[in-house]
Enzyme design. Structure first.
Site, PDB file in Angstrom:
ATOM      1  N   ASP A 277      -6.104   8.430   9.946  1.00  0.00           N
ATOM      2  CA  ASP A 277      -4.513   8.023   9.952  1.00  0.00           C
ATOM      3  C   ASP A 277      -4.175   8.289  12.123  1.00  0.00           C
ATOM      4  OD1 ASP A 277      -4.202   5.990   7.957  1.00  0.00           O
ATOM      5  OD2 ASP A 277      -3.458   8.675   7.429  1.00  0.00           O
TER       6      ASP A 277
ATOM      7  N   GLU B 105       0.634  -0.872  -0.131  1.00  0.00           N
ATOM      8  CA  GLU B 105      -0.243   0.296  -0.264  1.00  0.00           C
ATOM      9  C   GLU B 105       1.271   1.441  -0.228  1.00  0.00           C
ATOM     10  OE1 GLU B 105      -2.885   0.370   2.827  1.00  0.00           O
ATOM     11  OE2 GLU B 105      -3.953  -1.249   3.325  1.00  0.00           O
TER      12      GLU B 105
END
Length: 264
Positions: free
Chosen positions: A61, A50
């Site tokens: 995040d 990724e």
């Protein structure tokens, strides 16, 4: 047309094994290092990579990936440079590559322009953590003409929405193992066996666990529950550890090698 991601999962399912997916932020600390890290991770045993497109406000995040995005942005990394990076990486490897991008980045770039570049440069999947289910159809419809998987995220809190979220999914289902943002966890509060069972009730697309997986011990414990595992923040921590003395590649390689050995 089948993507590299789907082909990789088919290969692993035939072998009754689980692929390891690793995440890094493109351009952290610079594009050349990202290129090297992709090759090092593959050499160490990562099966799918990724690549995060750096974004100024990555809501899903935690602080580790936020710092990585900031380092990449401060180094001047932009989407065009990330696409050039992918083109360069494709000269050295055919490992499946998946973008993790926030919706505003894709929208501002232009759906068709973005997808054309993904196809031309060699991106195999797309994860958009802030793309609501209700707004997914337009992009999903456009992607039918591309060999690129739109990979949905499903959380334990999704409950009655799980069936709708996984409908028409390709590549894999990103099963969020923990509440909150990305980052290392000492333990998981969610009944993951029940959660994965709910997902598998509605789809045959591989169910992959991510968020919080950070050690070989966790890989060994969780690999029996799902069809693959994702490690992100813990990889970036290894990059951070190696920034001062230039050992990021070595530290990442050793860590991924340990994770890869744990999934066998």
């Amino acid at each position: 047309m089948k993507s590299r991601v789907s082909a990789k999962f088919e290969m692993f399912q035939e072998k009754r094994q689980k692929p390891l997916i690793t995440y890094i932020t493109a351009g952290d600390p610079d594009l050349r290092t990202t290129h090297q890290l992709v090759l090092e991770m593959e050499r160490a045993g990562a099966d799918i990579i990724e690549l995060g497109i750096p974004y100024s406000d990555p809501l899903a995040d935690g602080p580790v990936i936020q710092r990585a995005s900031q380092r990449a942005l401060q180094a001047g990394c932009n989407i065009d440079e990330v696409f050039q990076l992918v083109e360069n990486i494709r000269k050295d490897t055919e490992i499946p590559l998946v973008f993790l991008a926030y919706f505003n980045s894709v929208y501002k770039y232009g759906f068709e322009r973005f997808l054309n570049h993904c196809q031309d440069k060699g991106i195999d999947g797309l994860i958009i953590p802030d793309l609501p289910l209700e707004e997914r159809s337009e992009l999903q419809e456009k992607m039918r003409d591309y060999p690129i998987d739109l990979i949905p995220l499903v959380a334990p809190t999704s409950e009655e929405r799980i069936k709708e979220i996984v409908t028409d999914a390709t590549g894999f289902i990103y099963c969020v193992s923990s509440m909150g943002v990305t980052g290392k966890r000492e333990k998981f509060e969610v009944d993951l066996n029940r959660f994965i069972g709910q997902v598998k009730k509605y789809t045959s697309v591989p169910a992959v666990l991510g968020f919080g997986i950070s050690s070989p011990k966790m890989i060994k414990e969780l690999k029996y529950l799902c069809d693959g595992l994702i490690v992100g923040s813990a990889v970036i921590e290894k990059i951070e550890e190696g920034l001062a003395d230039g050992t990021a590649r070595e530290k990442v390689y050793e860590f991924i090698k340990e994770l890869s050995e744990a999934k066998i």
